[in-house]
Design an enzyme around this catalytic site. Structure first.
Site, mmCIF file in Angstrom:
data_model
loop_
_atom_site.group_PDB
_atom_site.id
_atom_site.type_symbol
_atom_site.label_atom_id
_atom_site.label_comp_id
_atom_site.label_asym_id
_atom_site.label_seq_id
_atom_site.Cartn_x
_atom_site.Cartn_y
_atom_site.Cartn_z
ATOM 1 N N ARG A 63 0.834 -1.199 0.000
ATOM 2 C CA ARG A 63 0.000 0.000 0.000
ATOM 3 C C ARG A 63 0.872 1.254 0.000
ATOM 4 N NH1 ARG A 63 -1.807 0.902 4.297
ATOM 5 N NH2 ARG A 63 -1.193 -0.960 5.464
ATOM 6 N N TYR A 117 -1.766 -3.442 -6.979
ATOM 7 C CA TYR A 117 -1.482 -4.335 -5.857
ATOM 8 C C TYR A 117 -2.319 -4.052 -4.619
ATOM 9 C CZ TYR A 117 0.963 -7.316 -2.614
ATOM 10 O OH TYR A 117 1.234 -8.295 -1.705
ATOM 11 N N GLY A 118 -2.782 -5.113 -4.020
ATOM 12 C CA GLY A 118 -3.333 -5.095 -2.665
ATOM 13 C C GLY A 118 -4.341 -3.994 -2.415
ATOM 14 N N GLY A 119 -4.216 -3.420 -1.234
ATOM 15 C CA GLY A 119 -5.160 -2.409 -0.774
ATOM 16 C C GLY A 119 -5.283 -1.207 -1.696
ATOM 17 N N LYS A 143 -9.667 -2.145 1.791
ATOM 18 C CA LYS A 143 -9.364 -1.004 2.655
ATOM 19 C C LYS A 143 -10.135 0.244 2.237
ATOM 20 C CE LYS A 143 -6.446 -3.691 4.625
ATOM 21 N NZ LYS A 143 -6.398 -4.091 6.003
ATOM 22 N N HIS A 194 -10.461 -2.409 11.577
ATOM 23 C CA HIS A 194 -9.383 -3.269 11.062
ATOM 24 C C HIS A 194 -9.158 -4.392 12.068
ATOM 25 C CE1 HIS A 194 -4.931 -3.407 9.463
ATOM 26 N NE2 HIS A 194 -5.701 -4.236 8.808
ATOM 27 N N SER A 200 -1.281 -3.588 10.323
ATOM 28 C CA SER A 200 -0.940 -4.438 9.191
ATOM 29 C C SER A 200 0.292 -5.290 9.494
ATOM 30 C CB SER A 200 -0.674 -3.557 7.969
ATOM 31 O OG SER A 200 -1.813 -2.775 7.695
ATOM 32 N N ALA A 201 0.191 -6.555 9.137
ATOM 33 C CA ALA A 201 1.279 -7.518 9.335
ATOM 34 C C ALA A 201 1.703 -7.632 10.799
ATOM 35 C CB ALA A 201 2.478 -7.202 8.430
ATOM 36 N N CYS A 202 0.734 -7.554 11.693
ATOM 37 C CA CYS A 202 1.021 -7.701 13.131
ATOM 38 C C CYS A 202 0.259 -8.848 13.773
ATOM 39 C CB CYS A 202 0.757 -6.398 13.855
ATOM 40 S SG CYS A 202 1.960 -5.121 13.452
ATOM 41 N N GLY A 203 -0.290 -9.764 12.959
ATOM 42 C CA GLY A 203 -0.764 -11.012 13.537
ATOM 43 C C GLY A 203 -2.255 -11.283 13.560
ATOM 44 N N LYS A 204 -3.065 -10.492 12.847
ATOM 45 C CA LYS A 204 -4.509 -10.750 12.855
ATOM 46 C C LYS A 204 -4.841 -12.107 12.237
ATOM 47 C CE LYS A 204 -5.619 -7.013 10.673
ATOM 48 N NZ LYS A 204 -4.239 -6.503 10.617
ATOM 49 N N ASP A 257 -9.395 -9.743 8.914
ATOM 50 C CA ASP A 257 -8.869 -8.406 8.623
ATOM 51 C C ASP A 257 -9.842 -7.268 8.928
ATOM 52 O OD1 ASP A 257 -6.524 -6.984 7.592
ATOM 53 O OD2 ASP A 257 -7.750 -6.438 5.871
ATOM 54 N N ASN A 277 6.311 -8.414 1.749
ATOM 55 C CA ASN A 277 4.860 -8.219 1.730
ATOM 56 C C ASN A 277 4.198 -9.104 0.674
ATOM 57 O OD1 ASN A 277 2.430 -6.962 2.664
ATOM 58 N ND2 ASN A 277 2.426 -5.634 0.855
ATOM 59 N N ARG A 323 1.955 -12.044 -0.679
ATOM 60 C CA ARG A 323 0.681 -12.487 -0.088
ATOM 61 C C ARG A 323 0.033 -13.550 -0.948
ATOM 62 N NH1 ARG A 323 -1.864 -8.671 3.881
ATOM 63 N NH2 ARG A 323 -0.214 -7.220 4.398
HETATM 64 P P1 GTP Z 1 -2.526 -7.631 7.430
HETATM 65 O O1 GTP Z 1 -3.044 -8.643 6.470
HETATM 66 O O2 GTP Z 1 -1.409 -6.806 6.848
HETATM 67 O O3 GTP Z 1 -3.574 -6.745 8.005
HETATM 68 O O4 GTP Z 1 -1.746 -8.408 8.597
HETATM 69 P P2 GTP Z 1 -2.150 -9.361 9.820
HETATM 70 O O5 GTP Z 1 -2.385 -8.515 11.023
HETATM 71 O O6 GTP Z 1 -3.225 -10.303 9.423
HETATM 72 O O7 GTP Z 1 -0.773 -10.118 10.089
HETATM 73 P P3 GTP Z 1 -0.398 -11.676 9.955
HETATM 74 O O8 GTP Z 1 -1.222 -12.554 10.851
HETATM 75 O O9 GTP Z 1 -0.370 -12.026 8.521
HETATM 76 O O10 GTP Z 1 1.087 -11.685 10.544
HETATM 77 C C1 GTP Z 1 2.128 -10.927 9.989
HETATM 78 C C2 GTP Z 1 3.469 -11.521 10.358
HETATM 79 O O11 GTP Z 1 3.592 -11.624 11.768
HETATM 80 C C3 GTP Z 1 3.673 -12.919 9.793
HETATM 81 O O12 GTP Z 1 4.982 -13.029 9.317
HETATM 82 C C4 GTP Z 1 3.452 -13.807 10.977
HETATM 83 O O13 GTP Z 1 4.173 -15.023 10.879
HETATM 84 C C5 GTP Z 1 3.919 -12.944 12.141
HETATM 85 N N1 GTP Z 1 3.205 -13.296 13.390
HETATM 86 C C6 GTP Z 1 1.872 -13.474 13.542
HETATM 87 N N2 GTP Z 1 1.555 -13.836 14.798
HETATM 88 C C7 GTP Z 1 2.723 -13.891 15.482
HETATM 89 C C8 GTP Z 1 3.051 -14.233 16.838
HETATM 90 O O14 GTP Z 1 2.209 -14.552 17.667
HETATM 91 N N3 GTP Z 1 4.377 -14.150 17.174
HETATM 92 C C9 GTP Z 1 5.333 -13.789 16.262
HETATM 93 N N4 GTP Z 1 6.596 -13.741 16.670
HETATM 94 N N5 GTP Z 1 5.060 -13.484 14.982
HETATM 95 C C10 GTP Z 1 3.764 -13.537 14.590
HETATM 96 C C1 SPV Z 2 -2.989 -4.401 5.292
HETATM 97 O O1 SPV Z 2 -2.017 -3.770 4.844
HETATM 98 O O2 SPV Z 2 -3.475 -4.151 6.430
HETATM 99 C C2 SPV Z 2 -3.590 -5.492 4.504
HETATM 100 C C3 SPV Z 2 -3.111 -5.721 3.137
HETATM 101 O O3 SPV Z 2 -4.483 -6.168 4.991
HETATM 102 S S1 SPV Z 2 -3.742 -4.587 1.951
HETATM 103 O O4 SPV Z 2 -4.959 -5.158 1.397
HETATM 104 O O5 SPV Z 2 -2.741 -4.403 0.925
HETATM 105 O O6 SPV Z 2 -4.059 -3.336 2.605
HETATM 106 MN MN MN Z 3 -5.066 -5.459 7.051
#
Ligand code: GTP
Ligand code: SPV
Ligand code: MN
Length: 589
Positions: free
Chosen positions: A72, A200-202, A209, A229, A251-255, A278, A367, A369
């Site tokens: 994004r 790409y993506g969002g 989004k 979110h 984003s990318a923090c574990g949802k 998400d 990133n 996916r």
């Molecule tokens: P978006 O799709 O961007 O909104 O992200 P998301 O919040 O769904 O994140 P996602 O679950 O895909 O996790 C992102 C990264 O964090 C991945 O590389 C996971 O492997 C890592 N991760 C997720 N949960 C954990 C956890 O409990 N511990 C650790 N160390 N890493 C984690």
């Molecule tokens: C995020 O960035 O929080 C996502 C991926 O879930 S995207 O659809 O590219 O925004």
């Molecule tokens: Mn997201």
């Protein structure tokens, strides 16, 4: 009730867009399997998609986006409200008139020689009063195919559109994919999105989004609900009772991972059901409880780190009928990324299509996916399609913090919980272009996604807590604390069930807690860590509130709040002051 006006206005808008973008042909998508197959075949022929090994990965394809178009682009994303103040200090703003003047030339003739796809889609379960209709016009077959996975697309949406008072319009064109001519503009007053220059993506999958968060958050404030979110999960305990939890992590923090959590063998009888990974749309129901639906029908989730160890449910989900984007390719035609099970391949093709060997940087883009249908997830909740949604008992906020934020704490009440969400910080990730790993304020994980002034958003959150006595309890978690050697202190993933169990216990008034300046933390006995091989002293770090770090945090939060001037609710300043006093030890209340 049939409303020919919605249909007529759709036809008129499609004509208007076709006049502007001048495609060779206009394709109305019906969402059928045959149409999806045709799109995949066309893209395989023109090289947009690469079929993966049909035996191990039936129906799976690899797509590579332009190397400058892999995440994004928050700096190119605008809220185009009439008044600048309605976008607020955390959004880029452009006047609607300027946006039209700047983007129209980029759309003019941009679809020459190509197809214009009209993609009607429904956000939310069929028959749900909370679901909403949108239409995306796009010149990207990849986007059209992805939307068939991500949304309830085609006829089902057209049926709903014909009985709806309106729908959200999104015009998307790849343009020339140059970041110089890339804009993602939202016109909340018109329920309109214009996106050009990215595939790409969002940036390009507009229902996600752009609609389900930015436009929907604006609608939600007007209509008295929440567009967030957040993942949605059902936590089943031994005996079978299921409790629903929503969680907002940036984003990318574990949802996705938390939504699909598979408990380790030690946690007998516990199970997690996935409702969404998400986005959550939440409304107070007639019984006073907060109900959540997942507006989406698929996952667009992070590849790196996904494995049978971390997320077996996702691995089972993406074995077939999945579109992978920007992952690496093994010589045997299977996808690969950093963190996948098994040995690192001794050679591969990287995400840009270049030969790769170990040691030569990342093979998959950080990133990268995949897009997979939610129905393929073995943990998908039986309530996934329930028009009523699921009743939420706890809301969790969370971030990626190497230090400062303990493993878990509970807010004292709703208002304090809103403060916890509004003041949260997290380290940036590869989900957006820009620097990775720097702490920024990301209130409710919505900083890139709130379609209006966040001061008003905080006020809306505060108000929502007064609507009902049944508002969920609010928690904060952090899976990402690191020790002196930089490694994670908490095992995470499946073991996060232990934290969910404490949270469930708190909602029942059962689990013990200690009162600290920032909220209620688990007592050492109330959090089950039996059998975990935590490093020496780890639990101490995980469950400690470091007053000095928190005082610095407090100053950061104040700086952030000050950006909103007088518009920020006084209640948040009051909470901030209370936290300051508790940290100083001058107020234990
Ligand atoms: P978006 O799709 O961007 O909104 O992200 P998301 O919040 O769904 O994140 P996602 O679950 O895909 O996790 C992102 C990264 O964090 C991945 O590389 C996971 O492997 C890592 N991760 C997720 N949960 C954990 C956890 O409990 N511990 C650790 N160390 N890493 C984690
Ligand atoms: C995020 O960035 O929080 C996502 C991926 O879930 S995207 O659809 O590219 O925004
Ligand atoms: Mn997201």
């Amino acid at each position: 009730m049939s409303s020919p006006s919605a249909r007529a206005s759709l036809d008129g808008w499609v004509e208007e867009c076709a006049r502007l973008t001048q495609p060779d042909r206009v394709v109305w998508c019906d969402g059928s399997e045959a149409e999806y197959t045709r799109l995949l075949e066309e893209m395989s022929r023109d090289g947009t998609l690469l079929p993966l090994d049909p035996v191990t990965h039936p129906g799976c394809y690899l797509h590579r986006s332009h190397p400058s178009d892999v995440a994004r682009s928050e700096n190119l994303t605008f809220i185009c409200s009439q008044n600048r103040d309605d976008a607020g200090p955390t959004n880029n703003w452009m006047s609607p008139q300027e946006a039209r003047e700047r983007l129209e030339p980029l759309f003019r003739g941009s679809m020459k020689g190509r197809a214009l796809y009209v993609v009607p889609y429904l956000m939310g379960p069929v028959g749900s009063p909370y679901s909403k209709v949108g239409v995306e016009i796009t010149d990207s077959a990849y986007v059209a195919a992805s939307l068939r996975i991500m949304t309830r697309m085609g006829r089902v949406a057209m049926n709903r559109l014909e009985e709806s008072p309106g729908f959200v319009r999104g015009l998307h064109s790849l343009g020339d994919l140059s970041p110089e001519r890339r804009f993602i503009c939202h016109f909340p007053e018109q329920k309109l999105i214009w996106s050009v220059g990215s595939g790409y993506g969002g940036n390009a999958l507009l229902p996600k989004k752009c609609f389900a968060l930015r436009i929907a958050s604006w609608m939600a404030r007007q209509e008295g609900w929440l567009a967030e979110h957040m993942l949605i999960l059902g936590l089943e305990e031994p005996g079978g009772t299921v409790t629903y939890i929503a969680a907002a992590f940036p984003s990318a923090c574990g949802k996705t991972n938390l939504a699909m959590l598979v408990p380790p063998a030690s946690q007998k009888g516990w199970r997690v059901w996935t409702v969404g990974d998400d986005i959550a749309w939440m409304h107070f129901g007639p019984d006073g409880r907060l109900y959540a639906i997942n507006p989406e029908a698929g996952f667009f989730a992070v590849a790196p780190g996904t494995s049978a160890r971390t997320n077996p449910s996702m691995m089972a989900t993406i074995g077939r009928d999945t579109i992978y984007t920007n992952v690496a390719l093994r010589p045997d035609g299977t996808p690969w990324w950093e963190g996948l099970d098994g040995p690192v391949p001794d050679r591969a093709i990287d995400w840009q299509g270049r030969p790769w060997q170990p040691g030569a940087g990342k093979a998959a883009h950080p990133n990268s996916r995949f897009t997979a249908p939610a129905r393929q997830c073995p943990a998908i909740s039986p309530k996934f399609d329930d028009p009523a949604g699921v009743p939420i008992s706890a809301i969790i906020f969370g971030g990626r913090r190497g230090r400062v934020a303990p493993l878990v704490y509970e807010a004292f009440d709703w208002r304090h919980g809103v403060f916890v969400g509004a003041s949260m910080g997290s380290e940036t990730t590869a989900a957006a272009t820009g620097q990775v790993g720097v702490v920024r304020r990301d209130p409710m994980a919505m900083i890139p996604f709130c379609g209006y002034n966040m001061a008003d958003y905080f006020r809306h959150w505060l108000k929502m807590g007064t609507v009902s006595d049944e508002a969920p309890s609010i928690f904060h978690v952090n899976w990402f604390q690191t020790g002196p050697d930089g490694s994670y202190l908490w095992p995470g993933f499946g073991e996060n069930i232990r934290v969910l169990r404490w949270i469930l216990g708190r909602t029942r008034g059962q689990a013990q807690a200690v009162r600290t300046p920032i909220g209620h933390l688990p007592t050492p006995e109330s959090l089950d860590v039996s059998g975990l091989r935590l490093s020496e002293g780890a639990l101490g770090y995980l469950l400690t509130v470091d007053r000095d770090l928190w005082k610095t945090e407090l100053e950061d939060q104040a700086q952030f709040f000050r950006r909103f001037g007088d518009r920020i609710p006084q209640e948040l300043w009051d909470e901030h002051e209370r936290l300051r006093r508790r940290l100083d030890g001058s107020d234990e209340s």
